[in-house]
Structures are given as C-alpha cells and as structure tokens.
Design a protein around this motif. Structure first.
Motif, PDB file in Angstrom:
ATOM      1  N   PHE A 136      58.803  48.096  21.263  1.00 30.78           N
ATOM      2  CA  PHE A 136      57.692  48.777  20.706  1.00 30.78           C
ATOM      3  C   PHE A 136      56.780  49.345  21.714  1.00 30.78           C
ATOM      4  O   PHE A 136      56.550  48.528  22.596  1.00 30.78           O
ATOM      5  CB  PHE A 136      56.896  47.484  19.929  1.00 30.78           C
ATOM      6  CG  PHE A 136      55.867  48.027  19.013  1.00 30.78           C
ATOM      7  CD1 PHE A 136      56.133  48.453  17.799  1.00 30.78           C
ATOM      8  CD2 PHE A 136      54.608  47.931  19.403  1.00 30.78           C
ATOM      9  CE1 PHE A 136      55.133  48.873  16.895  1.00 30.78           C
ATOM     10  CE2 PHE A 136      53.507  48.291  18.628  1.00 30.78           C
ATOM     11  CZ  PHE A 136      53.861  48.872  17.219  1.00 30.78           C
ATOM     12  N   PRO A 137      56.276  50.589  21.522  1.00 28.90           N
ATOM     13  CA  PRO A 137      55.474  50.948  22.630  1.00 28.90           C
ATOM     14  C   PRO A 137      54.254  50.316  22.895  1.00 28.90           C
ATOM     15  O   PRO A 137      53.468  49.589  21.995  1.00 28.90           O
ATOM     16  CB  PRO A 137      55.069  52.587  22.077  1.00 28.90           C
ATOM     17  CG  PRO A 137      55.270  52.249  20.658  1.00 28.90           C
ATOM     18  CD  PRO A 137      56.286  51.404  20.434  1.00 28.90           C
ATOM     19  N   HIS A 138      53.900  50.315  24.255  1.00 24.82           N
ATOM     20  CA  HIS A 138      52.526  49.672  24.578  1.00 24.82           C
ATOM     21  C   HIS A 138      51.871  50.419  25.854  1.00 24.82           C
ATOM     22  O   HIS A 138      52.778  51.039  26.591  1.00 24.82           O
ATOM     23  CB  HIS A 138      52.688  48.213  24.921  1.00 24.82           C
ATOM     24  CG  HIS A 138      51.581  47.379  25.233  1.00 24.82           C
ATOM     25  ND1 HIS A 138      50.569  47.467  26.432  1.00 24.82           N
ATOM     26  CD2 HIS A 138      50.843  46.344  24.199  1.00 24.82           C
ATOM     27  CE1 HIS A 138      49.664  46.687  26.023  1.00 24.82           C
ATOM     28  NE2 HIS A 138      49.671  45.985  24.875  1.00 24.82           N
ATOM     29  N   PRO A 139      50.656  50.362  26.204  1.00 27.08           N
ATOM     30  CA  PRO A 139      50.173  51.513  27.072  1.00 27.08           C
ATOM     31  C   PRO A 139      50.703  50.714  28.574  1.00 27.08           C
ATOM     32  O   PRO A 139      50.595  51.734  29.439  1.00 27.08           O
ATOM     33  CB  PRO A 139      48.632  51.135  27.169  1.00 27.08           C
ATOM     34  CG  PRO A 139      48.381  50.661  25.552  1.00 27.08           C
ATOM     35  CD  PRO A 139      49.471  50.213  25.011  1.00 27.08           C
ATOM     36  N   ILE A 140      51.006  49.661  28.681  1.00 21.34           N
ATOM     37  CA  ILE A 140      51.614  49.160  29.779  1.00 21.34           C
ATOM     38  C   ILE A 140      52.857  49.698  30.085  1.00 21.34           C
ATOM     39  O   ILE A 140      53.257  49.912  31.135  1.00 21.34           O
ATOM     40  CB  ILE A 140      51.364  47.512  29.859  1.00 21.34           C
ATOM     41  CG1 ILE A 140      49.940  47.127  29.792  1.00 21.34           C
ATOM     42  CG2 ILE A 140      52.284  47.058  31.058  1.00 21.34           C
ATOM     43  CD1 ILE A 140      50.043  45.485  29.815  1.00 21.34           C
ATOM     44  N   VAL A 219      49.387  47.990  34.586  1.00 17.70           N
ATOM     45  CA  VAL A 219      48.973  46.605  34.089  1.00 17.70           C
ATOM     46  C   VAL A 219      47.375  46.389  34.498  1.00 17.70           C
ATOM     47  O   VAL A 219      46.638  46.209  33.702  1.00 17.70           O
ATOM     48  CB  VAL A 219      49.908  45.842  34.906  1.00 17.70           C
ATOM     49  CG1 VAL A 219      49.075  44.308  34.728  1.00 17.70           C
ATOM     50  CG2 VAL A 219      51.102  45.667  34.180  1.00 17.70           C
ATOM     51  N   PHE A 220      47.243  47.022  35.553  1.00 20.20           N
ATOM     52  CA  PHE A 220      45.631  46.960  36.169  1.00 20.20           C
ATOM     53  C   PHE A 220      44.821  47.983  35.186  1.00 20.20           C
ATOM     54  O   PHE A 220      43.609  47.565  35.225  1.00 20.20           O
ATOM     55  CB  PHE A 220      45.672  46.919  37.536  1.00 20.20           C
ATOM     56  CG  PHE A 220      46.282  45.704  38.373  1.00 20.20           C
ATOM     57  CD1 PHE A 220      45.321  44.849  38.662  1.00 20.20           C
ATOM     58  CD2 PHE A 220      47.482  45.838  38.879  1.00 20.20           C
ATOM     59  CE1 PHE A 220      45.862  43.599  39.287  1.00 20.20           C
ATOM     60  CE2 PHE A 220      47.858  44.928  39.679  1.00 20.20           C
ATOM     61  CZ  PHE A 220      47.021  43.530  39.851  1.00 20.20           C
ATOM     62  N   SER A 221      45.424  49.067  34.960  1.00 13.40           N
ATOM     63  CA  SER A 221      44.632  49.999  34.318  1.00 13.40           C
ATOM     64  C   SER A 221      44.231  49.457  33.019  1.00 13.40           C
ATOM     65  O   SER A 221      43.066  49.673  32.429  1.00 13.40           O
ATOM     66  CB  SER A 221      45.179  51.261  34.044  1.00 13.40           C
ATOM     67  OG  SER A 221      44.643  52.350  33.332  1.00 13.40           O
TER      68      SER A 221
END
Length: 497
Positions: A136-140, A219-221
């Motif tokens: 499943f897509p995630h921004p990370i 991750v940090f973004s």
C-alpha cells in the motif's frame, strides 16, 4: 527549506546509533538538507527540555531503560506537536535489555523480540533481507525502489490509528509482518522501524545501499509537523519584535534565551573540575551499575516465579494422578439385587440351561449363591430387553445381576472443570475519559485516512497508479472511513448520555 528543523539524537540511554560515529553520514545528509542534528543528553527527559526540539530520535537504546515519568513526558510532548523516530535492532528489547517497546506501546506499536530472516531474497546472508514490494502506498515509500532490512526485528500493531509502511516478504520469517509503522497522535507524529542499522555508516546494507538515503529523507520529511512549523515561526516573529533583547541573548535556534533575576555569582576554588565528558562518563557508569543491579534482581525474581509455577504444575499433576489411581482401584459398591415378579418362560431363552443348572443345586448352595458372583460364559452375551431378575421355578427365584456393565472397567468420575468464557465489557461500561481518549484516537485515524486518500489521488493523477489499484485503494479507504465515522458517532452518543 527555509525553516531549520532541530533533530535531537538521544544519548542519555546508551544508544548504539550516534551521530558522531555510526550515524555520521545520516547526520551529514540531514544537515545538508536544512535540518540541524544535535546530541540530546538531557537526563531525565522532561517536557520542558524537549521543547527546543522538533524531532527526537532514539537509535537503539542498549542496556538502558526509560523511566515511566520520561515516557509520560515524551507522550505529552508528542501530543503538542513533537515528532518521534524509534529505531530498534534484531532481538528487540530482550536482545538489547531495554524498554523501547514500552514507549512505542503508548502509540500502538510493539517491537517483537525476534529477527527477520529471508533465505530467498537477501544480500548473501539471510539476516540481510531485501524488499522491493512495498504494498500500500505511503508518503514515506515515495520514490523507494529497494531496501535492505539489516539485522532488524518485526513489529506488531496494537491500535487502529497505526499504519504499516512496509512489511516483510512472503518467504521471510516471520512472513508479511510489519517492519515500519507510522501514526499520528494529537499534533505529533511517530515512526517506528525495527532496524537502526539501515542507516549506519560503511556497512553492507547501510545508509549507502539502494534507496536508504531517500528513505531517510522521506521519514524525516513526514515527521515535520505543521504544528512545529507554526511554533518555530511564531518564535522567530517574537524574537524580531522584541527590541530590547540583544543578539547575545538568543540561542542557536534564534529563540530568546531564558532570563532570570538571580544575580551572577563568581567564585574561585582550588578544586579541579573534571570535563563534561568525564563527569558524564562517571555518572553513566554509576547509573549503568545501578540499572544492572536492578536487572539482576528482576531476573532472579522472574526465575523464582517460574520455578514456583513449575513446582505447582508438578504438584497438581501428581494430585490428579493420585485421584485417577484411586478411582480405578476403588470401584463403586454393587447395588443390592432387585427382584421382579416377572418370570422367564422356558422357550428358546438361552439362559434356560443355566437357570436349570442353578435350580438343581442343593438348598444350602442355592441360598449362598449371590448374583454378584455370577459370571456368564464369555461367549454368551446378555439378550436385549431382559428383566433385571430371573425365576428358575415357581417356588424359588434366583436374582441375576441388575447391570451387566459392572463387568466393564470403571472410568474416572472426576468432575470436568468448565472455565467460564471471558466476556468483553460493552462500550457503555467505559468511563468518559476512556471514551474521550478513543474518540481522539479515531479522529486522528480519520485525518490519516484523508491524507492517504489525497496521496492516492495525487499518484493516480500523475500516472503512477493503475486504474485497478486506484479503485481498490479508494474502496478500502472509504470502508475504513465509514467504520471509523460509525464508531465516532457511537461514542458521541454515549458521551451525551
């Protein structure tokens, strides 16, 4: 990036990951992209000394534990907009003798005490599994092609507000288990990863492998919250508006320094003060010794508790064996014979010969014969529907056993223990505080679903998502949204009562 976000890497709990050595490349990468990496060595951790930081990283605490007060302070800071990155290692808390999972559980995440292995997809060793399918897509995971989950443990989700970012492969052990989790709490965000070695320097599968550098930036973004941006921007405005504050009174982040009315006192002494590093090392050694002693005591207590439990199981087993033996060695007493006026005719009844033989005995022998000692031949089975007593002739009757089952070996008569089923208390039995906490968590989950929906729409519009996957993911998000809204409505009705 116009605003510099301050990242504190905790050093007060003997983390294996340090920006001065094992994570130096990660620190350089972040510093070159507008972040500011610092060592965070405040002890104990409080909400006040966390306030200057936007993100705090716990990079695999080793042989050190967070106190309950520190965990509560961190949770309070996160709710106000702080972000947290938790990194573990193979073996989890048990392997590192820490309690990082206790902190993660406050946000619905658990580090398992295991190691992720994959014999099919790896970098030559099964504890260096590679992952190319992120589900499943995630921004990370945006723009990530392949990663190596080096020497890490899996995680477990214990809250509906937690979202899995990527999981282990179908051939891994454990298979298809979450390896990175993300969630939001209040104004803050949390990411937990089972491997800190993914971001280490100069090792196979470290920061220089595959998409690890991009993954770290993602991750940090994602951990940069709008609340912290607002706080930092307001702080900058306040500094600019204060005319009477000289530049020397501002700290490294451009925030006003804390002033006090206590007069400055100067003194001289012949005592040689050790350096900060020496003092910190001495304090760390003393604290480590104290924690080690506590761990040994807890371990001894656990061993004692385990031995007592084993002893109790042995005693109970012996008692059950004794009861079972007594049941077989002491069969129930035979019931007194019953007589019936019903006579058995001398037709083709197979017992006629036996009855005739018994009746031919003398009077004394007949009187002394008892039904309990009567045993038919082994090949002779009792006919169906026979009456419990038999009459040989009109003048004298001889009773037969009332129950042929008396020749069958008795079974245990111990009562079967029926354990009551555990009942889950209905939602109406929850306190208002628990309902309000659940309502807040569900609101956060609903907000996460909205963000993911917008992200899926963006990927589909850019052509990076097929029509089939687009419709499938929207359908799942819509289903999750309906369930969450339904539960929120239920809680709101309960709170109005």
């Amino acid at each position: 990036m116009s605003q510099s976000f301050v990242i504190g890497f905790d050093q007060a709990h003997k983390e294996r990951g340090k920006i001065t050595n094992s994570l130096s490349k990660l620190a350089e990468l972040l510093d070159s992209n507008g972040y500011k990496c610092e060592n965070y060595a405040e002890f104990p951790i409080t909400t006040e000394n966390l306030s200057p930081y936007d993100i705090v990283v716990f990079a695999c605490p080793d042989n050190s534990r967070l106190s309950r007060q520190e965990i509560e302070s961190i949770k309070k800071w996160v709710k106000k907009g702080g972000s947290l990155l938790l990194l573990s290692h193979a073996g989890g808390d048990k392997g590192r003798r820490s309690n990082l999972s206790e902190l993660a559980e406050e946000f619905g995440m658990i580090f398992e005490n295991n190691q992720v292995l994959d014999k099919a997809s790896n970098l030559g060793v099964e504890n260096l599994p590679t992952i190319t399918d992120f589900g499943f897509p995630h921004p990370i995971t945006e723009g990530i092609s392949d990663i190596c989950f080096r020497a890490g443990c899996s995680l477990t989700i214990s809250s509906a507000t937690v979202t899995p970012v990527f999981s282990s492969g179908p051939n891994a052990e454990p298979f298809e288990s979450p390896l990175m989790l993300a969630c939001e709490l209040g104004e803050g965000r949390i990411v937990s990863i089972g491997s800190y070695e993914m971001f280490r320097d100069k090792i196979m599968g470290g920061i220089n492998y595959g998409s690890h550098s991009q993954l770290a930036m993602n991750v940090f973004s994602w951990l940069r919250t709008s609340k912290r941006t607002q706080i930092d921007s307001q702080s900058q405005l306040n500094v600019t508006a204060e005319d009477g504050i000289p530049d020397a009174s501002r700290n490294d982040q451009g925030r006003p320094a804390i002033h006090t009315t206590i007069p400055e006192i100067t003194y001289s002494s012949t005592v040689k003060i050790k350096t900060d590093e020496e003092l910190f090392k001495a304090f760390e050694d003393m604290l480590t010794e104290m924690i080690s002693f506590k761990e040994r005591m807890l371990s001894e207590f656990d061993n004692l508790q385990t031995n007592m439990a084993n002893l109790m199981r042995v005693v109970i087993a012996k008692e059950e064996d004794l009861i079972h033996t007594q049941t077989y060695s002491e069969p129930p007493a035979a019931q007194p014979p019953q007589t019936s006026p019903t006579q058995v005719s001398s037709g083709n009844n197979p017992l006629d010969n036996i009855m005739a033989s018994i009746s031919s005995l003398g009077d004394n022998e007949t009187k002394n014969a008892t039904p309990a000692n009567f045993n038919p031949p082994p090949t002779l089975a009792p006919p169906p529907n026979l009456e419990p007593s038999y009459v040989a002739d009109q003048n004298q009757s001889i009773s037969a056993p009332s129950d042929y089952s008396s020749r069958i070996e008795p079974t245990s008569t111990d009562p079967i223990e029926v354990k009551p089923k555990k009942t889950v208390p209905p939602a109406t039995q929850k306190t208002k505080e628990e309902l309000k906490a659940e309502h807040e968590s569900l609101e956060n989950k609903l907000n996460s679903i909205r963000n993911l929906s917008a992200f899926v729409e963006k990927k589909f519009a850019s052509g990076n998502l097929t029509q089939k996957n687009y419709e499938k993911q929207l359908k799942k998000l819509e289903s999750d949204s309906k369930k969450t809204r339904y539960r929120i409505d239920e809680i709101e009705k309960l709170l109005k009562k």
